[in-house]
Design an enzyme around this catalytic site. Structure first.
Site, mmCIF file in Angstrom:
data_model
loop_
_atom_site.group_PDB
_atom_site.id
_atom_site.type_symbol
_atom_site.label_atom_id
_atom_site.label_comp_id
_atom_site.label_asym_id
_atom_site.label_seq_id
_atom_site.Cartn_x
_atom_site.Cartn_y
_atom_site.Cartn_z
ATOM 1 N N HIS A 12 30.109 3.586 19.194
ATOM 2 C CA HIS A 12 29.857 2.926 17.923
ATOM 3 C C HIS A 12 29.873 1.519 17.934
ATOM 4 O O HIS A 12 28.896 0.953 17.708
ATOM 5 C CB HIS A 12 30.463 3.752 16.766
ATOM 6 C CG HIS A 12 30.375 2.918 15.697
ATOM 7 N ND1 HIS A 12 29.267 2.766 14.873
ATOM 8 C CD2 HIS A 12 31.350 2.106 14.907
ATOM 9 C CE1 HIS A 12 29.374 1.950 13.822
ATOM 10 N NE2 HIS A 12 30.671 1.651 13.701
ATOM 11 N N ASP B 279 6.638 -23.448 22.183
ATOM 12 C CA ASP B 279 7.129 -22.172 22.313
ATOM 13 C C ASP B 279 8.688 -22.482 23.143
ATOM 14 O O ASP B 279 9.087 -23.646 22.887
ATOM 15 C CB ASP B 279 6.398 -21.518 23.604
ATOM 16 C CG ASP B 279 6.579 -19.924 23.821
ATOM 17 O OD1 ASP B 279 5.483 -19.174 23.563
ATOM 18 O OD2 ASP B 279 7.796 -19.669 23.667
ATOM 19 N N TRP C 82 36.159 -0.067 22.722
ATOM 20 C CA TRP C 82 35.209 -1.359 23.220
ATOM 21 C C TRP C 82 35.831 -2.421 23.907
ATOM 22 O O TRP C 82 35.554 -3.098 24.710
ATOM 23 C CB TRP C 82 34.249 -1.649 22.151
ATOM 24 C CG TRP C 82 35.097 -2.867 21.195
ATOM 25 C CD1 TRP C 82 36.057 -2.613 20.292
ATOM 26 C CD2 TRP C 82 34.817 -4.288 21.279
ATOM 27 N NE1 TRP C 82 36.336 -3.920 19.471
ATOM 28 C CE2 TRP C 82 35.692 -4.888 20.312
ATOM 29 C CE3 TRP C 82 33.975 -5.074 21.889
ATOM 30 C CZ2 TRP C 82 35.510 -6.401 20.056
ATOM 31 C CZ3 TRP C 82 33.990 -6.523 21.459
ATOM 32 C CH2 TRP C 82 34.688 -7.026 20.605
ATOM 33 N N SER D 129 21.444 -11.131 29.817
ATOM 34 C CA SER D 129 20.316 -11.233 28.842
ATOM 35 C C SER D 129 20.782 -12.318 27.753
ATOM 36 O O SER D 129 19.976 -13.390 27.296
ATOM 37 C CB SER D 129 20.283 -9.894 28.388
ATOM 38 O OG SER D 129 19.562 -9.848 26.799
ATOM 39 N N SER D 130 22.044 -12.340 27.284
ATOM 40 C CA SER D 130 22.460 -13.118 26.215
ATOM 41 C C SER D 130 22.589 -14.509 27.025
ATOM 42 O O SER D 130 22.245 -15.442 26.280
ATOM 43 C CB SER D 130 23.820 -12.870 25.834
ATOM 44 O OG SER D 130 23.615 -11.364 25.161
ATOM 45 N N HIS E 251 37.313 -12.438 20.793
ATOM 46 C CA HIS E 251 37.223 -13.122 19.546
ATOM 47 C C HIS E 251 36.132 -14.108 19.294
ATOM 48 O O HIS E 251 35.719 -14.105 18.088
ATOM 49 C CB HIS E 251 38.929 -13.678 19.341
ATOM 50 C CG HIS E 251 38.869 -14.284 17.934
ATOM 51 N ND1 HIS E 251 39.131 -13.462 16.807
ATOM 52 C CD2 HIS E 251 38.699 -15.425 17.414
ATOM 53 C CE1 HIS E 251 39.283 -13.906 15.613
ATOM 54 N NE2 HIS E 251 38.685 -15.453 15.905
ATOM 55 N N GLU F 45 33.526 -13.783 20.273
ATOM 56 C CA GLU F 45 32.353 -12.929 19.891
ATOM 57 C C GLU F 45 32.136 -12.546 18.375
ATOM 58 O O GLU F 45 30.971 -12.519 18.076
ATOM 59 C CB GLU F 45 32.606 -11.355 20.691
ATOM 60 C CG GLU F 45 31.342 -10.250 20.346
ATOM 61 C CD GLU F 45 30.136 -10.687 20.906
ATOM 62 O OE1 GLU F 45 29.175 -10.168 20.303
ATOM 63 O OE2 GLU F 45 30.009 -11.426 21.684
ATOM 64 N N TYR G 258 32.597 -14.691 15.897
ATOM 65 C CA TYR G 258 31.834 -15.867 15.522
ATOM 66 C C TYR G 258 30.561 -15.738 16.157
ATOM 67 O O TYR G 258 29.731 -16.456 15.454
ATOM 68 C CB TYR G 258 32.735 -17.146 15.677
ATOM 69 C CG TYR G 258 33.949 -16.977 15.183
ATOM 70 C CD1 TYR G 258 34.275 -17.002 13.732
ATOM 71 C CD2 TYR G 258 35.079 -16.907 15.868
ATOM 72 C CE1 TYR G 258 35.314 -16.907 13.027
ATOM 73 C CE2 TYR G 258 36.517 -16.831 15.173
ATOM 74 C CZ TYR G 258 36.555 -16.785 13.906
ATOM 75 O OH TYR G 258 37.733 -16.595 13.148
ATOM 76 N N SER H 275 22.453 -19.785 4.722
ATOM 77 C CA SER H 275 22.011 -21.606 4.192
ATOM 78 C C SER H 275 20.727 -21.635 3.963
ATOM 79 O O SER H 275 20.237 -22.092 2.773
ATOM 80 C CB SER H 275 22.837 -22.287 5.379
ATOM 81 O OG SER H 275 24.204 -22.241 5.618
ATOM 82 N N HIS I 147 45.852 -13.912 18.871
ATOM 83 C CA HIS I 147 46.108 -13.124 17.454
ATOM 84 C C HIS I 147 45.734 -11.437 17.755
ATOM 85 O O HIS I 147 46.143 -10.847 16.793
ATOM 86 C CB HIS I 147 45.558 -13.776 16.291
ATOM 87 C CG HIS I 147 44.186 -13.823 16.156
ATOM 88 N ND1 HIS I 147 43.574 -14.891 15.871
ATOM 89 C CD2 HIS I 147 43.258 -12.778 16.344
ATOM 90 C CE1 HIS I 147 42.269 -14.407 15.773
ATOM 91 N NE2 HIS I 147 42.289 -13.375 16.088
ATOM 92 N N HIS I 148 45.171 -11.216 18.627
ATOM 93 C CA HIS I 148 44.877 -9.681 18.754
ATOM 94 C C HIS I 148 45.945 -8.991 19.784
ATOM 95 O O HIS I 148 46.036 -8.078 20.033
ATOM 96 C CB HIS I 148 43.542 -9.655 19.608
ATOM 97 C CG HIS I 148 42.263 -9.960 18.805
ATOM 98 N ND1 HIS I 148 41.804 -9.254 18.007
ATOM 99 C CD2 HIS I 148 41.667 -11.123 18.762
ATOM 100 C CE1 HIS I 148 40.682 -9.977 17.528
ATOM 101 N NE2 HIS I 148 41.090 -10.950 18.012
ATOM 102 N N THR J 115 35.608 -22.579 7.254
ATOM 103 C CA THR J 115 35.014 -21.251 6.410
ATOM 104 C C THR J 115 34.958 -21.625 5.065
ATOM 105 O O THR J 115 34.016 -21.206 4.531
ATOM 106 C CB THR J 115 35.660 -20.150 6.847
ATOM 107 O OG1 THR J 115 36.075 -19.768 8.432
ATOM 108 C CG2 THR J 115 35.025 -18.796 6.342
ATOM 109 N N LYS K 127 32.702 -24.227 4.198
ATOM 110 C CA LYS K 127 31.142 -23.452 4.122
ATOM 111 C C LYS K 127 30.906 -22.739 2.905
ATOM 112 O O LYS K 127 29.747 -22.976 2.356
ATOM 113 C CB LYS K 127 31.059 -22.669 5.153
ATOM 114 C CG LYS K 127 30.665 -23.208 6.665
ATOM 115 C CD LYS K 127 30.289 -22.110 7.711
ATOM 116 C CE LYS K 127 28.821 -21.932 7.502
ATOM 117 N NZ LYS K 127 28.035 -23.140 7.612
ATOM 118 N N ARG L 80 44.554 3.948 13.762
ATOM 119 C CA ARG L 80 43.031 4.051 14.078
ATOM 120 C C ARG L 80 42.788 4.758 15.191
ATOM 121 O O ARG L 80 43.715 5.075 15.935
ATOM 122 C CB ARG L 80 42.363 2.755 13.979
ATOM 123 C CG ARG L 80 42.875 1.600 15.051
ATOM 124 C CD ARG L 80 41.980 0.592 15.151
ATOM 125 N NE ARG L 80 42.467 -0.158 16.231
ATOM 126 C CZ ARG L 80 41.835 -1.575 16.469
ATOM 127 N NH1 ARG L 80 40.630 -1.655 15.975
ATOM 128 N NH2 ARG L 80 42.221 -2.298 17.297
#
Length: 515
Positions: A62, A92, A127, A157-158, A241, A243, A245, A256, A291-292, A317, A320, A439
């Site tokens: 998932h 293009d 994951w 790809s990315s 992490h 990822e 953002y 915006s 922090h993870h 943040t 914004k 979890r």
């Protein structure tokens, strides 16, 4: 159809990304509904079969489906390809064939990912792919190997897309677009592209080392050979992490642009501050991975650094959020679907950010780590942040892209269903975590049954809202209700929705055949 396979046109490639992302989203949503159905009541593992063995595989799949095969293809690949060249006055993308390659790496990546789920009991590693659970001892089949190859293809790809976005922005733009005149969405895509180029090779190195550990006898993460499994956590979260953002920054850009559209203003409040805020979020996001990992035995000084650095991210943040509120100040507008999705994004993302501040504190995180509190926080940022941002982008840009108008009444009904469903799904999970519910567990104590059942019923509301969203798109296309504004006549391109006499036109009938 072969013209679509070999096309270099950024609009066709963007359309294929969006269709692929919708398909990937349906896969991820289906897996989440399986999770919530299993957790609807305790003792669900008595349903029969080997559901216990597959549960962690479903949870892992998932997350990967939603991140790599829905959010990134739709926001970055789809709307990035469609909108960025138009906003830069470029004919293009800089490298159309690499752009095409970037998309066509995703279907084989998806195929490898789905195949990994059906080998034995699949890759039930989460994951994060932590060893030793992801080692050959923990998964003695090739499901994890296939998942690693899938992530490699998605990463290539990315990176191909990111190189294209950056080069298009800096070298293919119209001469009138100086850096201070570039729109917020373009800035968000470019900053995201730089973050991908920085972080993805680190992930690729880590999972390649894991692959060699599993198949070639190396011991990078194997304690018996002098390796360290904590090293993999450092490598993974240096990607993992940023990822978060990477997923949310394009949503920031879309919000915006939506607020400018709603308020009738030509720019957001404090555009330079918004750009610096996004840059700060991108830069700081690469330095807070620890922090993870508060529970791995960090010394107190390292924990203090990661706590402080994580809390500092709240400053840009907040800049914004306050700029978005100031942009809306003084404008009177009716409650359009675009306004509802935008306000929903801002309010719910802010709640997710506030719970993130509590988790950034090492002493609190030691108690809440690996509980449902973390799941609730993550989904307020992603499920209600990024997904609401995707809905903002669809509501803002899909009518001019398709040349048709959505039905505003059904859009508002869909917003209400998703707003209620998402909050009912993920708010109870904070209380579950505060009460100690871990979890990734298929079974739980009876005292958690009420909150889990509320969460599962909320997910049904969210599922209904997504089905209604697909019906809204289908109804708007089949009704031929013409949009007041169409994006395609604004540019000279071979690809136009309103010019069916051109060789490469993409008319509504063609869209129906693709769908």
């Amino acid at each position: 159809m072969m013209k679509w396979v070999y096309t270099g046109n950024h609009k066709k490639i963007g359309t294929m990304y969006i269709l692929f992302g919708i398909w990937g989203g349906m896969l991820g949503l289906s897996l989440s509904m399986v999770i919530r159905t299993i957790l609807l009541s305790p003792w669900s593992f008595n349903m029969g079969g080997s559901i216990c063995g597959y549960y962690n595989t479903i949870v892992s799949a998932h997350a990967i489906a939603m991140i790599f095969f829905m959010v990134m293809p739709i926001l970055l690949g789809g709307f990035g390809n469609w909108i960025l060249p138009l906003m830069m006055g470029a004919p293009d993308m800089s490298f159309p064939r690499i752009n095409n390659l970037g998309f066509w790496l995703l279907p084989p990546s998806m195929l490898l990912f789905i195949t990994s789920m059906f080998l034995n009991t699949g890759a039930g590693t989460g994951w994060t792919l932590y060893p030793p659970l992801s080692s050959w001892l923990g998964h003695s089949d090739h499901s994890v190997d296939l998942l690693i190859f899938s992530l490699h293809l998605a990463g290539i790809s990315s990176i191909a897309s990111s190189i294209n976005f950056i080069s298009t922005c800096f070298f293919n733009r119209s001469i009138m677009f100086t850096l201070d005149r570039i729109s917020m969405f373009v800035w968000s895509v470019v900053i995201t592209s730089f973050m991908l180029i920085i972080s993805l090779p680190v992930l690729a190195g880590g999972i390649t080392m894991l692959l060699t550990d599993r198949n070639f006898g190396t011991t990078f993460f194997e304690v018996s050979g002098g390796g360290d499994p904590i090293l993999f956590q450092h490598i993974f979260w240096f990607f993992g992490h940023p990822e978060v953002y990477i997923l949310v920054l394009p949503a920031f850009g879309a919000v915006s642009e939506a607020l400018m559209n709603i308020s009738g203003k030509f720019k957001v409040f404090g555009p330079l501050g918004m750009i610096y805020a996004m840059m700060s979020i991108g830069l700081l996001g690469c330095f807070v991975w620890g922090h993870h990992m508060y529970t791995v035995g960090m010394d107190v000084d390292t924990r203090a650094y990661f706590t402080a650095a994580t809390m500092i991210i709240g400053v840009p943040t907040g800049v914004k959020v306050f700029s978005w509120m100031a942009t809306m100040y003084g404008t009177s507008t009716k409650s359009s679907p675009l306004l509802l999705w935008t306000l929903g994004f801002i309010s719910l993302f802010t709640i997710g950010g506030l719970t993130g501040i509590s988790l950034s504190n090492a002493s609190l995180d030691l108690l809440l780590h690996d509980t449902y509190y973390v799941v609730g926080h993550l989904h307020y940022v992603l499920s209600m942040g990024v997904v609401f941002g995707i809905m903002v982008a669809f509501t803002l840009w899909m009518p001019p892209i398709l040349g048709v108008d959505f039905n505003s009444i059904t859009q508002k009904v869909q917003f209400i269903l998703m707003f209620l469903g998402a909050n009912l799904t993920f708010m109870p999970q904070h209380f579950l975590g505060l009460n100690g519910m871990p979890r990734r567990y298929i079974d739980y104590n009876d005292c958690f049954a009420l909150m889990h059942s509320i969460s599962s019923y909320g997910s049904i509301l969210s599922f209904v809202s997504v089905i209604l969203f697909l019906i809204i798109i289908w109804e708007s296309i089949t009704s031929y209700r013409q949009s007041m504004f169409n994006i395609t006549p604004l540019v000279s391109s071979e690809f136009s929705l309103n010019q069916p006499y051109k060789e490469h036109s993409f008319t509504q009938n063609n869209l129906l055949s693709v769908l």
